[in-house]
Design a protein around this motif. Structure first.
Motif, mmCIF file in Angstrom:
data_model
loop_
_atom_site.group_PDB
_atom_site.id
_atom_site.type_symbol
_atom_site.label_atom_id
_atom_site.label_comp_id
_atom_site.label_asym_id
_atom_site.label_seq_id
_atom_site.Cartn_x
_atom_site.Cartn_y
_atom_site.Cartn_z
ATOM 1 N N ILE A 329 -7.214 -9.167 -2.075
ATOM 2 C CA ILE A 329 -6.008 -8.472 -1.627
ATOM 3 C C ILE A 329 -6.344 -7.000 -1.434
ATOM 4 C CG2 ILE A 329 -3.637 -7.808 -2.190
ATOM 5 C CD1 ILE A 329 -3.400 -10.305 -3.882
ATOM 6 N N LYS A 330 -5.954 -6.450 -0.281
ATOM 7 C CA LYS A 330 -6.108 -5.019 -0.017
ATOM 8 C C LYS A 330 -4.723 -4.387 0.132
ATOM 9 C CE LYS A 330 -10.642 -5.139 2.240
ATOM 10 N NZ LYS A 330 -11.404 -4.801 3.465
ATOM 11 N N MET A 331 -4.604 -3.165 -0.373
ATOM 12 C CA MET A 331 -3.329 -2.454 -0.278
ATOM 13 C C MET A 331 -3.554 -1.106 0.397
ATOM 14 S SD MET A 331 -0.748 -1.200 -3.339
ATOM 15 C CE MET A 331 -1.850 0.106 -3.903
ATOM 16 N N TYR A 332 -2.745 -0.810 1.414
ATOM 17 C CA TYR A 332 -2.788 0.479 2.112
ATOM 18 C C TYR A 332 -1.453 1.184 1.887
ATOM 19 C CZ TYR A 332 -6.729 -1.722 4.524
ATOM 20 O OH TYR A 332 -7.912 -2.357 4.810
ATOM 21 N N THR A 333 -1.515 2.474 1.573
ATOM 22 C CA THR A 333 -0.306 3.252 1.297
ATOM 23 C C THR A 333 -0.103 4.301 2.384
ATOM 24 O OG1 THR A 333 -0.656 2.954 -1.074
ATOM 25 C CG2 THR A 333 0.887 4.667 -0.411
ATOM 26 N N TYR A 334 1.130 4.439 2.845
ATOM 27 C CA TYR A 334 1.481 5.407 3.883
ATOM 28 C C TYR A 334 2.546 6.360 3.333
ATOM 29 C CZ TYR A 334 -0.818 1.867 6.740
ATOM 30 O OH TYR A 334 -1.731 0.964 7.241
ATOM 31 N N ASN A 335 2.481 7.611 3.799
ATOM 32 C CA ASN A 335 3.406 8.663 3.332
ATOM 33 C C ASN A 335 3.377 8.788 1.811
ATOM 34 O OD1 ASN A 335 4.182 8.867 6.040
ATOM 35 N ND2 ASN A 335 5.921 7.495 5.761
ATOM 36 N N ILE A 336 2.163 8.787 1.281
ATOM 37 C CA ILE A 336 2.007 8.833 -0.175
ATOM 38 C C ILE A 336 2.565 10.147 -0.717
ATOM 39 C CG2 ILE A 336 -0.316 9.852 -0.143
ATOM 40 C CD1 ILE A 336 -1.008 7.949 -2.472
ATOM 41 N N ASP A 337 3.091 10.098 -1.936
ATOM 42 C CA ASP A 337 3.688 11.253 -2.615
ATOM 43 C C ASP A 337 4.898 11.804 -1.861
ATOM 44 O OD1 ASP A 337 1.860 11.144 -4.691
ATOM 45 O OD2 ASP A 337 0.428 12.417 -3.631
ATOM 46 N N THR A 338 5.599 10.932 -1.130
ATOM 47 C CA THR A 338 6.848 11.321 -0.482
ATOM 48 C C THR A 338 7.918 10.294 -0.832
ATOM 49 O OG1 THR A 338 6.466 10.078 1.569
ATOM 50 C CG2 THR A 338 5.538 12.324 1.441
ATOM 51 N N ASP A 339 9.156 10.618 -0.481
ATOM 52 C CA ASP A 339 10.249 9.681 -0.742
ATOM 53 C C ASP A 339 10.232 8.489 0.200
ATOM 54 O OD1 ASP A 339 11.115 11.308 -2.768
ATOM 55 O OD2 ASP A 339 12.549 12.403 -1.506
ATOM 56 N N SER A 340 9.497 8.592 1.305
ATOM 57 C CA SER A 340 9.451 7.506 2.291
ATOM 58 C C SER A 340 8.145 6.720 2.207
ATOM 59 C CB SER A 340 9.623 8.076 3.701
ATOM 60 O OG SER A 340 8.634 9.067 3.971
ATOM 61 N N VAL A 341 7.558 6.629 1.028
ATOM 62 C CA VAL A 341 6.301 5.911 0.864
ATOM 63 C C VAL A 341 6.506 4.420 1.128
ATOM 64 C CG1 VAL A 341 6.680 5.623 -1.611
ATOM 65 C CG2 VAL A 341 4.364 5.512 -0.690
ATOM 66 N N TRP A 342 5.532 3.790 1.789
ATOM 67 C CA TRP A 342 5.575 2.342 1.997
ATOM 68 C C TRP A 342 4.141 1.814 2.036
ATOM 69 C CZ3 TRP A 342 3.757 0.466 6.864
ATOM 70 C CH2 TRP A 342 3.556 1.452 7.824
ATOM 71 N N ARG A 343 4.005 0.505 1.894
ATOM 72 C CA ARG A 343 2.676 -0.082 1.745
ATOM 73 C C ARG A 343 2.505 -1.336 2.591
ATOM 74 N NH1 ARG A 343 3.558 2.366 -3.184
ATOM 75 N NH2 ARG A 343 1.731 3.422 -4.058
ATOM 76 N N LYS A 344 1.242 -1.628 2.879
ATOM 77 C CA LYS A 344 0.858 -2.880 3.523
ATOM 78 C C LYS A 344 -0.141 -3.597 2.625
ATOM 79 C CE LYS A 344 1.483 -2.425 8.530
ATOM 80 N NZ LYS A 344 0.780 -2.422 9.841
ATOM 81 N N PHE A 345 0.078 -4.894 2.459
ATOM 82 C CA PHE A 345 -0.828 -5.714 1.664
ATOM 83 C C PHE A 345 -1.517 -6.730 2.585
ATOM 84 C CE2 PHE A 345 2.398 -4.219 -1.247
ATOM 85 C CZ PHE A 345 1.664 -3.852 -2.363
ATOM 86 N N HIS A 346 -2.829 -6.777 2.520
ATOM 87 C CA HIS A 346 -3.611 -7.739 3.287
ATOM 88 C C HIS A 346 -4.202 -8.754 2.312
ATOM 89 C CE1 HIS A 346 -4.194 -5.272 7.191
ATOM 90 N NE2 HIS A 346 -3.211 -4.749 6.484
ATOM 91 N N CYS A 347 -3.802 -9.995 2.439
ATOM 92 C CA CYS A 347 -4.341 -11.071 1.610
ATOM 93 C C CYS A 347 -5.142 -12.003 2.523
ATOM 94 C CB CYS A 347 -3.221 -11.857 0.933
ATOM 95 S SG CYS A 347 -2.039 -10.813 0.039
ATOM 96 N N PHE A 348 -6.328 -12.374 2.071
ATOM 97 C CA PHE A 348 -7.140 -13.201 2.962
ATOM 98 C C PHE A 348 -7.962 -14.220 2.174
ATOM 99 C CE2 PHE A 348 -8.805 -8.962 2.319
ATOM 100 C CZ PHE A 348 -10.092 -9.162 1.838
ATOM 101 N N ASP A 349 -8.161 -15.350 2.846
ATOM 102 C CA ASP A 349 -8.870 -16.529 2.365
ATOM 103 C C ASP A 349 -8.024 -17.284 1.332
ATOM 104 O OD1 ASP A 349 -10.944 -15.881 4.006
ATOM 105 O OD2 ASP A 349 -12.236 -15.081 2.443
ATOM 106 N N LYS A 350 -7.559 -18.488 1.791
ATOM 107 C CA LYS A 350 -6.836 -19.424 0.919
ATOM 108 C C LYS A 350 -5.615 -18.781 0.269
ATOM 109 C CE LYS A 350 -10.973 -22.156 -0.006
ATOM 110 N NZ LYS A 350 -11.878 -22.726 -1.034
ATOM 111 N N VAL A 351 -4.726 -18.308 1.133
ATOM 112 C CA VAL A 351 -3.527 -17.614 0.663
ATOM 113 C C VAL A 351 -2.420 -18.626 0.381
ATOM 114 C CG1 VAL A 351 -1.776 -15.903 1.241
ATOM 115 C CG2 VAL A 351 -4.153 -15.555 1.963
ATOM 116 N N ARG A 352 -1.763 -18.444 -0.762
ATOM 117 C CA ARG A 352 -0.603 -19.253 -1.122
ATOM 118 C C ARG A 352 0.472 -18.320 -1.654
ATOM 119 N NH1 ARG A 352 -1.265 -24.665 -1.820
ATOM 120 N NH2 ARG A 352 0.052 -24.822 -3.674
ATOM 121 N N ALA A 353 1.711 -18.532 -1.224
ATOM 122 C CA ALA A 353 2.826 -17.665 -1.623
ATOM 123 C C ALA A 353 3.994 -18.521 -2.077
ATOM 124 C CB ALA A 353 3.242 -16.775 -0.458
#
Length: 579
Positions: A329-353
């Motif tokens: 799992i990889k996590m990318y953070t955007y607008n870090i240290d602000t009130d509008s921070v948001w993230r993207k998570f990349h999950c790969f190989d044999k993903v189950r949710a």
């Protein structure tokens, strides 16, 4: 009267015994709370005598308080085994090869070690000094301040037991008890230990410190505070120069609303990079998500994280918690240290949710917290209640804590199980949209090459009327109370088969598939990978693209590109025809 006297004597004896026992008990308690006494190691005796170098006044009083001592006064100086000792006055015990020094006491050994105090006792046979009041031990660039210090010249170390302070470069260490080894330049501090630096504060109960490398060795419950970061550990090493920590024994790193826990953690304050091993838990309390894994890498300044080895993402920002597992799992953070921070998570190989209202299986997945969108790639499948959706790519959007809509792109197939037998409502198309309300589908759109199998139900007895097969270009279905309400199609070819006269092979579409054996059933089941049965994988469709001509194709064959066609003659002929 005799009996009365005997009783009084007996009671008096008991009172005396009780008082003695209480005194002994109090003494034991006092001893149990004292600082540990440094045990003297076996030592070789020396017969080298202390040599008196100078004194302004020497006197001897056989009838004074110290009849076996010579009283020395004024610029007193001794020499013993390579060390010089000076003071204002002293008692010199020549017979026992020792002396007591008073006022501006200073012992110098070589060019690197000095010991200053107001009072000192020195035993030449043991090479042992006891310095008291305003004691300063200076060794190279390190200074140790205390009121009581015992220094062992034979084993090259000193220890204090009434509180002390050591200054080494920018580091200031204080404790109730400690020792310093001048040969190895290592220090050990115990009880109420503080290591202060302009950039951090370390508090602990036991600390080993190396003045050569400025590395602190943590051997007990400790807290390191650096800016907004707080580290709690019981074992590890902290390099005060590089601000680099190697921590073991279930360590915790807290930075604002983010927390990392692991069996072993490596952290660098300058770069903001942390690395965790073994049962790692990353928690983001602002965005309400967690990551679990056995290996974790995180950059606190950029908000990038990488988790692998039984990696699990838990998002509890919505009403129902979402659990996602993948090999990595990889996590990318955007607008870090602000009130509008948001993230993207990349999950790969044999993903189950798994979530209560939606479950999914795929090869890779991207989850965006900004729009609560989950995109699945390569053989993705999602389930909602008794409905299964699959395609080449599936997008699932969340809203108000529940699933809002799904978009299936390429080889879209929707299958709804309507009983415990082999009856399924099916829709197949190139593209499909499903809209949800309160966790249930209320509208479904199928676009391009639509094929459908639907079982109409008699409202009176809930029995099947027949099987309706249809082909169209676009179809829109509306549902109420999880039942079909109406269907809209611009034009269609439809056939209704009575339920008892359905031809063989017409009950399922050509690309029908039902993967209930793959579906995750609970949060723990996301770790149990179950692939599709052999032969049921999705077809790989070749995508046709216009051929592109490149100049490199001609240069490789050493050919010139063809000249543009000459259209002047054709234009002339066309103009003549018009005339």
């Amino acid at each position: 009267m005799k009996m009365k006297g005997w009783l009084e004597h007996l009671l008096s004896g008991h009172r005396t015994m009780i008082v003695v026992v209480l005194c002994l008990f109090g003494l034991c308690l006092a001893e149990s709370h004292q600082a540990p006494v440094k045990k003297r190691r076996p030592r070789a005796k020396t017969d080298e005598r202390i040599y008196l170098v100078h004194a302004n006044v020497l006197s001897y009083n056989r009838y004074g308080p110290k009849p076996d001592a010579q009283f020395l006064k004024g610029k007193v100086q001794f020499r013993h085994k390579g060390a010089t000792l000076s003071c204002d006055s002293a008692y010199f015990f020549e017979a026992s090869n020792s002396f007591e020094a008073f006022g501006h006491v200073k012992m110098r050994q070589g060019d690197t070690l000095t010991l200053n105090s107001d009072y000192a006792y020195y035993d030449g046979n043991d090479q042992f000094a006891k310095a008291r009041r305003n004691v300063v031990l200076t060794h190279r660039a390190t200074k140790l301040y205390t009121d009581s210090l015992d220094y062992d010249r034979l084993y090259s170390f000193g220890y204090f037991f009434e509180g002390g302070k050591m200054i080494d470069k920018k580091n200031v260490l204080t404790s109730d008890w400690g020792e310093y080894h001048t040969d190895s330049r290592e220090a050990i501090f115990n009880y109420n230990v503080n290591l202060k630096n302009p950039k951090f504060l370390l508090t602990t109960d036991t600390l080993h410190y190396d003045t050569r490398t400025s590395v602190a060795h943590i051997v007990g419950p400790s807290t390191i505070t650096s800016g907004e970061s707080v580290i709690r550990s019981t074992s590890g090493y902290y390099d005060t120069n590089k601000e680099n920590a190697q921590l073991f024994g279930r360590t915790t790193i807290i930075n604002k609303e983010k927390e990392i826990i692991g069996d072993s953690l490596y952290h660098n304050d300058k770069s903001g990079i942390s690395e965790g091993f073994g049962n790692v838990i990353y928690t983001d309390r602002v965005n309400k998500n967690k990551m679990y894994c056995d290996y974790f890498w995180y950059n606190d300044k950029t908000g990038y994280a990488y988790a692998t080895k039984r990696a699990k993402l838990v998002d509890y920002s919505q009403k129902d918690t979402l659990y996602v597992h993948g090999d990595s799992i990889k996590m990318y953070t955007y607008n870090i240290d602000t009130d509008s921070v948001w993230r993207k998570f990349h999950c790969f190989d044999k993903v189950r949710a798994y979530r209560v209202d939606v479950q999914a299986v795929c090869d890779s997945l991207v989850y965006d917290t900004k729009d609560s969108c989950m995109v699945m790639y390569k053989d993705p499948i999602t389930w909602n209640e008794n409905r299964q959706l699959l395609g080449e790519v599936i997008e699932v959007f969340m809203k108000d804590s529940t699933i809002d809509r799904a978009h299936i792109i390429g080889q879209a197939l929707s299958v709804e199980q309507i009983d415990n037998k082999d009856h399924f409502n099916q829709v197949s198309s190139k593209e499909m949209f499903a809209y949800f309300r309160d966790g249930a589908v209320y509208r479904s759109d199928a676009i391009s090459n639509v094929q459908t199998i639907y079982y109409p139900i008699d409202d009176k007895d809930s029995s099947f009327i027949g099987l309706n097969y249809a082909e169209t270009d676009t179809m829109r279905m509306y549902l109420q109370d999880r039942k079909l309400h109406k269907i809209w199609m611009p034009s269609a070819e439809c056939t209704l088969y009575p339920i008892t006269q359905v031809p063989p092979g017409k009950m399922k579409l050509r690309n029908f598939a039902w993967f209930d054996y793959v579906r995750p059933v609970n949060p723990q089941d996301i770790f149990n990978w179950r692939g599709k049965a052999r032969g049921s994988e999705m077809r790989i469709l070749e995508r046709h693209a216009a051929p592109l001509q490149k100049l490199s194709d001609f240069s490789e064959n050493k050919q010139e590109p063809p000249p543009p066609p000459d259209t002047s003659q054709e234009m002339e002929e066309a103009s003549q025809e018009e005339e």
